[in-house]
Structures are given as C-alpha cells and as structure tokens.
Design an enzyme around this catalytic site. Structure first.
Site, mmCIF file in Angstrom:
data_model
loop_
_atom_site.group_PDB
_atom_site.id
_atom_site.type_symbol
_atom_site.label_atom_id
_atom_site.label_comp_id
_atom_site.label_asym_id
_atom_site.label_seq_id
_atom_site.Cartn_x
_atom_site.Cartn_y
_atom_site.Cartn_z
ATOM 1 N N ASP A 93 0.677 -1.162 0.190
ATOM 2 C CA ASP A 93 -0.023 0.061 0.067
ATOM 3 C C ASP A 93 0.988 1.199 0.033
ATOM 4 O OD1 ASP A 93 -2.305 1.408 0.196
ATOM 5 O OD2 ASP A 93 -2.614 1.094 2.215
ATOM 6 N N HIS A 94 0.575 2.163 -0.906
ATOM 7 C CA HIS A 94 1.595 3.796 -0.801
ATOM 8 C C HIS A 94 2.945 3.410 -0.899
ATOM 9 C CE1 HIS A 94 -1.972 6.182 -0.512
ATOM 10 N NE2 HIS A 94 -2.626 5.328 0.288
ATOM 11 N N ASP A 115 2.666 5.220 -5.290
ATOM 12 C CA ASP A 115 1.871 6.450 -5.331
ATOM 13 C C ASP A 115 2.791 7.500 -5.578
ATOM 14 O OD1 ASP A 115 0.412 8.633 -4.660
ATOM 15 O OD2 ASP A 115 0.266 7.894 -2.462
ATOM 16 N N HIS A 191 -8.189 9.680 4.045
ATOM 17 C CA HIS A 191 -7.463 8.824 5.033
ATOM 18 C C HIS A 191 -7.759 9.047 6.371
ATOM 19 C CE1 HIS A 191 -4.380 8.045 1.634
ATOM 20 N NE2 HIS A 191 -5.275 6.981 1.663
ATOM 21 N N GLY A 235 -9.084 5.333 1.490
ATOM 22 C CA GLY A 235 -9.535 6.065 2.521
ATOM 23 C C GLY A 235 -10.994 5.616 2.512
ATOM 24 N N ILE A 278 -9.795 -0.426 3.475
ATOM 25 C CA ILE A 278 -10.609 -0.138 4.822
ATOM 26 C C ILE A 278 -9.429 -0.488 5.708
ATOM 27 C CG2 ILE A 278 -12.340 -0.879 6.176
ATOM 28 C CD1 ILE A 278 -13.972 -1.640 3.793
ATOM 29 N N ASP A 279 -8.892 0.406 6.677
ATOM 30 C CA ASP A 279 -8.098 0.094 7.582
ATOM 31 C C ASP A 279 -8.576 0.961 9.010
ATOM 32 O OD1 ASP A 279 -5.794 -0.018 8.961
ATOM 33 O OD2 ASP A 279 -4.664 1.138 8.059
ATOM 34 N N SER A 280 -9.220 2.099 8.758
ATOM 35 C CA SER A 280 -9.479 2.702 10.180
ATOM 36 C C SER A 280 -10.654 2.096 10.760
ATOM 37 C CB SER A 280 -9.965 4.237 9.725
ATOM 38 O OG SER A 280 -8.911 4.967 9.489
HETATM 39 ZN ZN LIG Z 1 -4.462 4.856 1.147
#
Ligand SMILES: [Zn+2]
Length: 332
Positions: A93-94, A115, A191, A235, A278-280
């Site tokens: 990721d990123h 990115d 994000h 995000g 989906i992380d948060s």
């Molecule tokens: Zn991201």
C-alpha cells in the site's frame, strides 16, 4: 528472490476482471499483526470472499516485511485449514519509490501500489511506468496500482492537508503511458478516522456529523474515459459511530470522527470500483473492544484476554463489509 506463487498468492488481474463485470469490489484490508490477519482470513473464508492483504510502509517498519510476507503465506495455509481456499493477494500500500516496490516484488508480493500522486503529472507517469515495466517483466506477472489525484487525511506515512480530485481528462493518457493494472482515484474519500473537518459537514438531530457526498459525477466521467478499467478507492472506512461511542464511553477521546457512509461505498462497488481500502474501521473495532475489557476487568493482564475479543469483533466487522458493503461475499 521469492515469487508470490511459491507462497500460494495470486495477483489482482483476474480478480479485478471478475469484480468489474460482477458489480462488486474486493476488500483490501491492512494488517500488521497476527490477530488482524486471522480475523481477515476467518471472515473471508466464512463469507467465501477473495481478499487483498495490504501492507503499508508503516506496517513494514512496525512488523518487518519478511515476517509479514510469511504471515501471508500462513494466511493461505490457514484458509485451507479452515476448509475453503480463497484467492489471497499480498499488496504493498502506498509504495513511494521504485526501490520499495522492487524490494517487495522480489520478496513475494503479488501486487504493489506506486503512489506518485504527490509529484508533478510527468514525474508520476515516469515513476509509475518504471515500476510497471519491472513488475510486468517478472516471471510471474506482478500487478501495479497507480494513483491520480490526491486524498486528504493521514494514513501511516502518507498525509496531505488538502485533497484534489482526479481530473477525468488525464486518465486515458495516464493508463496508456504507464500500463498500470488499476488506478486509485480521488472523488472525496479520505484517509484516517476524521475524514472531514466539521465545517465541511452538516449535523443530524443528534449532533452527529454528516459528511459531504462522494463525487459520483467524477467517477462516471472517469468510467466514460476508460470503460471497464479497474478503479480503486482509498480511505474508505465508514467510521461506525457505535465504535466511536464505545471508545469514548470507556475513556477514549476521538473528537469529530466521521467516515464515508456504507451506502455510498455499496453504490461505488457496483461500478468499475473493484478495490476498496478499509483500515481505520478495523483500528476502531480493536480499540473499542480492548478499552471495554480494560474498563470492565481492571485486573486483566493476559494479552489473549483483551486482544481475543478484539479479534472476534474484527472478524464480525470484515464479514459485514464483505456481505453488505463490498458485495464480495460468495465470489471466491
Ligand atoms: Zn491509501
């Protein structure tokens, strides 16, 4: 040199093709510890969903890339043990440099994101193209995600004060020149757990923040430019208010939390959007449950007794996302 195929992983190529034509999105869940990985795999096996395990630069620093890669291998075997082989992607990721992407590609990642969205358009094209050439020329084709447009918010090492939307007139040129396999776009997701400033939102009768809607008009314009091309949303946590309230009830403080409503993500998943990050939401679920155990059992000091309930909650959350938000349940 380790190829992802030796680890039992797959790239995103066929998965995205099926997702675009099937009108659903693949879940891309970040992980950096064992319990998150277990919860993701349990939920995806139970709902028969393919899954993208994401590793951020922060996760690489925290948990070590070699350990994470072997956890992904373990995840494939774990799914098999649970009785159903689901496709598992290991994705960076990123990635912010060619070197990081190369390093991941050579050590078993089946997919990487480069990115370059913070650079000028020309620099973004050049960097993304370089990563694609390297990734695609491997013995086993590694897929690459690029990004056009900038998301606001904070995510591990990635942060930006302001967003700017993807410009639909740039997308054909970008995907043609770079040969990326998928494209992350900016249409109003963000994000972190406080995705908008209160002044960007309205409030409902209970004082809860209502965010501005996603820019579906921009998404439609992009789809017109590159029909059927796999689109990615970063995000995209919904920041469930129940978790925020639970965290605050048990001593936390998360002022002005606001996410992307699940109905809007469901609508996006039915379009060419085929990967939703989906992380948060997972962070919130874990924190809420750990705080609850600590509050109710101040004498508890066995980590299994407070991380265990957090893992159970995570699994429930991910199963819900697959079934009700992404539509990926039953697609493995
Ligand atoms: Zn991201």
């Amino acid at each position: 040199m380790t190829s992802y195929k030796e680890l039992g992983l797959v790239n995103t190529k066929d998965l995205f093709k099926k997702a675009v034509s099937g009108g659903y999105a693949l879940p891309a869940y970040n992980f950096n510890n064992m319990e998150q990985m277990q919860a993701i795999i349990m939920a995806c096996v139970e709902t028969k969903s393919p899954v993208i395990l994401q590793v951020s630069a922060g996760a690489r620093k925290y948990a070590n890339q070699t350990i994470l890669r072997n956890m992904a291998k373990g995840a494939v075997e774990y799914a098999h043990e649970l009785g159903y082989d689901i496709p598992v992607v290991l994705h960076l990721d990123h990635g912010d440099s060619f070197e990081i992407c190369k390093d991941c590609i050579e050590t078993g990642f089946s997919s990487v994101m480069i990115d370059g969205s913070h650079f000028s358009y020309e620099e973004n094209v050049a960097l993304t193209k370089k990563v694609c050439e390297f990734a695609h020329s491997q013995k086993d084709y590694v897929t690459v995600e690029g990004e056009l447009g900038v998301l606001a918010g904070v995510e591990d090492d990635v942060s930006s004060e302001h967003s700017h939307y993807t410009q639909p007139e740039e997308v054909i040129d970008f995907v043609t020149k770079t040969k990326v396999d998928s494209l992350a776009i900016s249409i109003g997701t963000s994000h972190g757990r406080a995705k908008f400033k209160p002044e960007q939102c309205t409030r409902d009768a209970n004082g809860i923040l209502i965010p501005p809607p996603l820019r579906f008009d921009i998404l439609e314009e992009i789809e017109k430019q590159i029909p059927g091309f796999p689109i990615v949303l970063h995000g995209s946590s919904s920041v469930p208010i129940e978790y925020v309230h639970m965290i605050e009830k048990y001593g936390g403080k998360l002022t002005d939390s606001v996410g992307i409503p699940e109905e809007q993500l469901r609508k996006a998943a039915k379009s060419a959007v085929c990967k939703i990050n989906i992380d948060s939401d997972g962070r919130l679920a874990m924190t809420a449950l750990i705080r609850k155990v600590f509050f109710e059992h101040p004498d508890e000091f066995d980590p299994r007794k407070y991380i265990g309930p957090a893992r159970d909650e995570l699994k429930k959350l991910y199963a819900h996302k697959n079934q009700n938000v992404l539509g990926s349940a039953g697609q493995a």
